[in-house]
Design a protein around this motif. Structure first.
Motif, PDB file in Angstrom:
ATOM      1  N   ASN A   1      43.495  76.733  39.544  1.00  0.00           N
ATOM      2  CA  ASN A   1      44.086  75.824  38.551  1.00  0.00           C
ATOM      3  C   ASN A   1      43.499  76.073  37.164  1.00  0.00           C
ATOM      4  N   CYS A   2      43.449  77.373  36.784  1.00  0.00           N
ATOM      5  CA  CYS A   2      42.954  77.715  35.458  1.00  0.00           C
ATOM      6  C   CYS A   2      43.582  79.024  35.005  1.00  0.00           C
ATOM      7  N   VAL A   3      43.313  79.377  33.748  1.00  0.00           N
ATOM      8  CA  VAL A   3      43.848  80.600  33.143  1.00  0.00           C
ATOM      9  C   VAL A   3      42.692  81.503  32.767  1.00  0.00           C
TER      10      VAL A   3
ATOM     11  N   GLY B   1      47.302  88.563  22.874  1.00  0.00           N
ATOM     12  CA  GLY B   1      46.496  87.803  23.811  1.00  0.00           C
ATOM     13  C   GLY B   1      46.475  86.298  23.655  1.00  0.00           C
ATOM     14  N   ALA B   2      46.109  85.803  22.469  1.00  0.00           N
ATOM     15  CA  ALA B   2      45.936  84.358  22.290  1.00  0.00           C
ATOM     16  C   ALA B   2      47.225  83.572  22.527  1.00  0.00           C
ATOM     17  N   PRO B   3      48.357  83.963  21.938  1.00  0.00           N
ATOM     18  CA  PRO B   3      49.609  83.247  22.240  1.00  0.00           C
ATOM     19  C   PRO B   3      50.004  83.314  23.708  1.00  0.00           C
ATOM     20  N   ALA B   4      49.737  84.453  24.348  1.00  0.00           N
ATOM     21  CA  ALA B   4      50.067  84.583  25.774  1.00  0.00           C
ATOM     22  C   ALA B   4      49.222  83.625  26.606  1.00  0.00           C
ATOM     23  N   ARG B   5      47.955  83.515  26.255  1.00  0.00           N
ATOM     24  CA  ARG B   5      47.092  82.565  26.961  1.00  0.00           C
ATOM     25  C   ARG B   5      47.598  81.133  26.767  1.00  0.00           C
ATOM     26  N   ASP B   6      48.075  80.829  25.560  1.00  0.00           N
ATOM     27  CA  ASP B   6      48.613  79.488  25.296  1.00  0.00           C
ATOM     28  C   ASP B   6      49.832  79.208  26.162  1.00  0.00           C
ATOM     29  N   VAL B   7      50.693  80.214  26.325  1.00  0.00           N
ATOM     30  CA  VAL B   7      51.873  80.053  27.184  1.00  0.00           C
ATOM     31  C   VAL B   7      51.442  79.766  28.615  1.00  0.00           C
ATOM     32  N   ALA B   8      50.484  80.547  29.108  1.00  0.00           N
ATOM     33  CA  ALA B   8      50.013  80.359  30.482  1.00  0.00           C
ATOM     34  C   ALA B   8      49.388  78.977  30.666  1.00  0.00           C
ATOM     35  N   GLU B   9      48.633  78.526  29.684  1.00  0.00           N
ATOM     36  CA  GLU B   9      47.998  77.209  29.776  1.00  0.00           C
ATOM     37  C   GLU B   9      49.041  76.096  29.745  1.00  0.00           C
ATOM     38  N   ARG B  10      50.064  76.270  28.928  1.00  0.00           N
ATOM     39  CA  ARG B  10      51.139  75.276  28.880  1.00  0.00           C
ATOM     40  C   ARG B  10      51.858  75.183  30.224  1.00  0.00           C
TER      41      ARG B  10
ATOM     42  N   VAL C   1      59.181  74.339  46.946  1.00  0.00           N
ATOM     43  CA  VAL C   1      58.113  74.496  45.951  1.00  0.00           C
ATOM     44  C   VAL C   1      58.286  75.812  45.189  1.00  0.00           C
ATOM     45  N   LEU C   2      58.586  76.877  45.909  1.00  0.00           N
ATOM     46  CA  LEU C   2      58.802  78.172  45.254  1.00  0.00           C
ATOM     47  C   LEU C   2      59.968  78.108  44.270  1.00  0.00           C
ATOM     48  N   GLN C   3      61.050  77.452  44.673  1.00  0.00           N
ATOM     49  CA  GLN C   3      62.224  77.339  43.801  1.00  0.00           C
ATOM     50  C   GLN C   3      61.903  76.540  42.540  1.00  0.00           C
ATOM     51  N   GLU C   4      61.221  75.421  42.710  1.00  0.00           N
ATOM     52  CA  GLU C   4      60.925  74.567  41.559  1.00  0.00           C
ATOM     53  C   GLU C   4      59.838  75.179  40.682  1.00  0.00           C
ATOM     54  N   PHE C   5      58.924  75.915  41.285  1.00  0.00           N
ATOM     55  CA  PHE C   5      57.907  76.623  40.506  1.00  0.00           C
ATOM     56  C   PHE C   5      58.570  77.693  39.640  1.00  0.00           C
ATOM     57  N   ALA C   6      59.500  78.457  40.229  1.00  0.00           N
ATOM     58  CA  ALA C   6      60.228  79.474  39.471  1.00  0.00           C
ATOM     59  C   ALA C   6      61.013  78.842  38.328  1.00  0.00           C
ATOM     60  N   GLU C   7      61.606  77.684  38.593  1.00  0.00           N
ATOM     61  CA  GLU C   7      62.341  76.965  37.549  1.00  0.00           C
ATOM     62  C   GLU C   7      61.414  76.549  36.412  1.00  0.00           C
ATOM     63  N   THR C   8      60.211  76.099  36.750  1.00  0.00           N
ATOM     64  CA  THR C   8      59.230  75.710  35.735  1.00  0.00           C
ATOM     65  C   THR C   8      58.865  76.905  34.856  1.00  0.00           C
TER      66      THR C   8
END
Length: 297
Positions: free
Chosen positions: A291-293, A224-233, A189-196
């Motif tokens: 499970n949120c940003v 801020g706003a673009p960074a939040r979008d990245v995290a949400e994606r 899970v850690l490996q695939e999460f890092a890959e994601t």
């Protein structure tokens, strides 16, 4: 590999250039030690130097001393080219910081062998640095290397007056994954999460494992706003992905929580302050049910 030649005598410099290019190397040429030192302070500077001993403005030994006194991350391998063949002269050159020497007029095969030694040492040094900066499980930056690079990035953003954003991510209920499916499943899970995370980023963004199931992402030039979008994606990608279970042929789903902080250059925030705000935002995301940003305030 790019090799820097520091040689004031035009005929010898030209002969070195032609010889090295014939062997397949890129070549940068300097007419004296001062020019060579200026070249070595540029970004993407050569890591292998062939320098004459006697030169105007700055001789080869002074060039060696300056290189060894510099705090560059990568090693610079220096071959001194000299007509001085006495044992005490060779020792003097080595003590100044040279790695090897070649007596003038140089023998092509000897020079080729000595350059090859330097190339191997540089390759080994790069591999050692890569291993020292990489998390062995996930293949991304380890905590120390990430923090070093983040410090450099904050300094660069200060100079260029640009923003920077940081995302702190934590896999939700990771202990339950280990307890239910075993530590091998947790590692997968850690490996695939890092890959994601890695696949979601631009070429100049970078990600590191902060510790355990916590990860950090740096987004240079992003507010801020673009960074939040990245995290949400990324959050949505993690939520929708199936994480493979080793040796069982099955898969499980996991979620993650994200804290996002944006740093303006005029804020004067240092590394610790930025991380503290990101950590607080992550704690808030977990408090909201995971499970949120959450953006740092």
């Amino acid at each position: 590999m790019n090799i820097l030649i520091a040689e004031d005598e035009p005929v010898s410099r030209h002969l070195l250039e032609v010889t090295l290019r014939k062997w397949g190397y890129e070549v940068t040429a300097a007419r004296d030690g001062a020019e060579a030192w200026e070249i070595l302070n540029r970004p993407e500077a050569p890591n292998l130097v062939i320098s004459d001993w006697m030169m105007p403005k700055m001789d080869g030994l002074e060039l060696c001393r300056r290189v060894r006194g510099d705090q560059k991350k990568e090693y610079t391998y220096i071959i001194i080219l000299t007509g001085k063949g006495k044992k005490e002269d060779i020792v003097k050159g080595l003590n100044a910081g040279a790695d090897d020497y070649v007596i003038k007029p140089f023998d092509r095969e000897e020079l080729k062998s000595r350059v090859g030694i330097g190339e191997r040492i540089i390759s080994l040094e790069r591999e050692v640095r890569r291993l020292a900066s990489t998390d062995p499980l996930t293949g991304i930056l380890n905590r120390g290397a990430f923090m070093d690079r983040l410090t450099q990035e904050i300094n660069r953003c200060n100079r260029e007056n640009t923003p920077l954003s940081l995302i702190m991510a934590d896999i939700d209920h990771f202990k339950k994954v280990n307890d239910t499916h075993g530590h091998q499943a947790g590692d997968r899970v850690l490996q695939e999460f890092a890959e994601t995370l890695r696949n979601a980023l631009r070429s100049y963004d970078f990600v590191g494992r902060y510790g355990g199931e916590e990860f950090m992402i740096c987004l240079p030039g992003t507010d801020g706003a673009p960074a939040r979008d990245v995290a949400e994606r990324i959050r949505k990608e993690v939520e929708s992905r199936s994480f493979t279970l080793p040796d069982k042929g099955g898969a499980i789903g996991v979620t993650a929580s994200f804290g996002v902080v944006s740093r303006a250059p005029e804020s004067g925030e240092d590394l610790d302050m930025v991380i503290k705000r990101a950590d607080k935002a992550l704690y808030e995301a977990k408090g909201r049910g995971r499970n949120c940003v959450c953006m740092a305030r």
